[in-house]
Scaffold this motif. Structure first.
Motif, PDB file in Angstrom:
ATOM      1  N   CYS A 155       8.704   2.119   6.688  1.00 13.89           N
ATOM      2  CA  CYS A 155       8.231   3.377   7.466  1.00 13.89           C
ATOM      3  C   CYS A 155       6.558   2.829   7.771  1.00 13.89           C
ATOM      4  O   CYS A 155       5.501   2.649   7.962  1.00 13.89           O
ATOM      5  CB  CYS A 155       8.163   4.585   7.061  1.00 13.89           C
ATOM      6  SG  CYS A 155       9.772   5.572   7.004  1.00 13.89           S
ATOM      7  N   GLY A 156       6.252   1.325   7.266  1.00 11.66           N
ATOM      8  CA  GLY A 156       5.236   1.381   7.332  1.00 11.66           C
ATOM      9  C   GLY A 156       4.522   1.448   6.155  1.00 11.66           C
ATOM     10  O   GLY A 156       2.789   1.449   5.854  1.00 11.66           O
ATOM     11  N   VAL A 157       4.387   1.991   5.062  1.00 10.01           N
ATOM     12  CA  VAL A 157       3.778   2.253   4.006  1.00 10.01           C
ATOM     13  C   VAL A 157       3.337   1.225   3.074  1.00 10.01           C
ATOM     14  O   VAL A 157       4.156   0.232   2.884  1.00 10.01           O
ATOM     15  CB  VAL A 157       4.239   3.212   2.504  1.00 10.01           C
ATOM     16  CG1 VAL A 157       3.683   3.543   1.892  1.00 10.01           C
ATOM     17  CG2 VAL A 157       4.647   4.838   3.293  1.00 10.01           C
ATOM     18  N   GLU A 158       2.258   1.155   2.643  1.00  7.16           N
ATOM     19  CA  GLU A 158       1.131  -0.599   2.481  1.00  7.16           C
ATOM     20  C   GLU A 158       2.008  -0.827   1.031  1.00  7.16           C
ATOM     21  O   GLU A 158       1.106   0.848   0.011  1.00  7.16           O
ATOM     22  CB  GLU A 158      -0.388  -0.627   2.596  1.00  7.16           C
ATOM     23  CG  GLU A 158      -0.247  -0.869   4.183  1.00  7.16           C
ATOM     24  CD  GLU A 158      -1.693  -1.065   4.556  1.00  7.16           C
ATOM     25  OE1 GLU A 158      -2.965  -1.722   3.595  1.00  7.16           O
ATOM     26  OE2 GLU A 158      -1.857  -0.785   5.374  1.00  7.16           O
ATOM     27  N   LEU A 159       2.722  -1.263   0.943  1.00  8.48           N
ATOM     28  CA  LEU A 159       3.282  -1.075  -0.801  1.00  8.48           C
ATOM     29  C   LEU A 159       3.343  -2.728  -1.604  1.00  8.48           C
ATOM     30  O   LEU A 159       3.984  -3.445  -0.187  1.00  8.48           O
ATOM     31  CB  LEU A 159       4.368  -0.342  -1.031  1.00  8.48           C
ATOM     32  CG  LEU A 159       4.723   1.313  -0.672  1.00  8.48           C
ATOM     33  CD1 LEU A 159       5.857   1.589  -0.550  1.00  8.48           C
ATOM     34  CD2 LEU A 159       4.169   2.160  -2.428  1.00  8.48           C
ATOM     35  N   GLY A 160       3.776  -2.498  -2.461  1.00 10.87           N
ATOM     36  CA  GLY A 160       4.096  -3.955  -2.971  1.00 10.87           C
ATOM     37  C   GLY A 160       5.123  -3.916  -4.325  1.00 10.87           C
ATOM     38  O   GLY A 160       5.195  -3.177  -4.621  1.00 10.87           O
ATOM     39  N   LYS A 161       5.186  -5.225  -4.637  1.00  8.94           N
ATOM     40  CA  LYS A 161       5.860  -5.392  -5.662  1.00  8.94           C
ATOM     41  C   LYS A 161       4.886  -4.592  -6.847  1.00  8.94           C
ATOM     42  O   LYS A 161       6.300  -3.681  -8.166  1.00  8.94           O
ATOM     43  CB  LYS A 161       6.247  -6.844  -5.562  1.00  8.94           C
ATOM     44  CG  LYS A 161       7.466  -6.921  -7.024  1.00  8.94           C
ATOM     45  CD  LYS A 161       7.182  -8.396  -7.667  1.00  8.94           C
ATOM     46  CE  LYS A 161       8.120  -8.337  -7.927  1.00  8.94           C
ATOM     47  NZ  LYS A 161       8.741 -10.659  -8.482  1.00  8.94           N
ATOM     48  N   SER A 162       3.879  -4.359  -6.833  1.00 10.30           N
ATOM     49  CA  SER A 162       2.935  -4.257  -7.894  1.00 10.30           C
ATOM     50  C   SER A 162       3.080  -3.015  -7.823  1.00 10.30           C
ATOM     51  O   SER A 162       3.164  -2.331  -8.949  1.00 10.30           O
ATOM     52  CB  SER A 162       1.888  -4.813  -8.717  1.00 10.30           C
ATOM     53  OG  SER A 162       0.752  -4.628  -7.116  1.00 10.30           O
TER      54      SER A 162
END
Length: 168
Positions: A155-162
């Motif tokens: 959905c475009g939420v800025e998430l990363g592996k961390s």
């Protein structure tokens, strides 16, 4: 050195849920910043036959509290599964973390051979404690946390592996 059933369960499950809480916090902020109705994100699923975000969170918390309660042989809290907001999901996660962290090492350690029986989706399942934890609960919690993460990332939420792994 050996690892105890407590060390392999309670801290691992609590961390996964805290990380899920942080991911949901970013999703709520994303929705607010972009003027997206939160219920749109909460109802999103990756594919029509998969559960939506809200249900992914509910199952992750159910698995964690079920594991802690069954291994410690204490009554588990129940939820109505009616959460409709990010805030309500956050409350559910916080309550689940508080419950599982109320369990002491002495209540869980030594449960490796404990008989665990449950019914899921009409299927009766039986395990020994260690197999229940390592082969059923942990994979299920991480599956549902990962799926929640994937829904939000999609959905475009800025998430990363961390965000998924955490930074403890």
């Amino acid at each position: 050195m050996t690892i105890s059933m407590y060390q392999a369960s309670i801290p691992v499950l609590a961390r996964a849920l805290r990380n899920l809480s942080n991911v949901l916090g970013k999703a709520s902020a994303h929705a607010s910043q972009r003027k997206i109705k939160p219920e749109v994100l909460l109802a999103t699923r990756l594919y029509p036959d998969m559960f939506p975000l809200t249900r992914q969170v509910q199952i992750a918390t159910d698995m964690a509290k079920g594991c802690a309660g069954r291994l410690a042989d204490v009554e588990r809290p129940t939820h109505a599964d009616n959460e409709a907001t990010f805030e309500e999901l956050q409350e559910r996660i916080a309550g689940t973390v508080a419950f599982i962290e109320s369990i002491s090492p002495a209540q869980v350690d030594g449960s490796e051979e404990k008989a665990i029986s449950l019914t899921i989706g009409g299927r009766d399942l039986s395990f020994k404690g260690q197999a229940y934890l390592l082969n059923f609960v942990i994979p299920n919690v991480f599956f549902h946390c990962s799926t929640a993460y994937a829904i939000l990332r999609h959905c475009g939420v800025e998430l990363g592996k961390s965000d998924f792994i955490g930074s403890d």
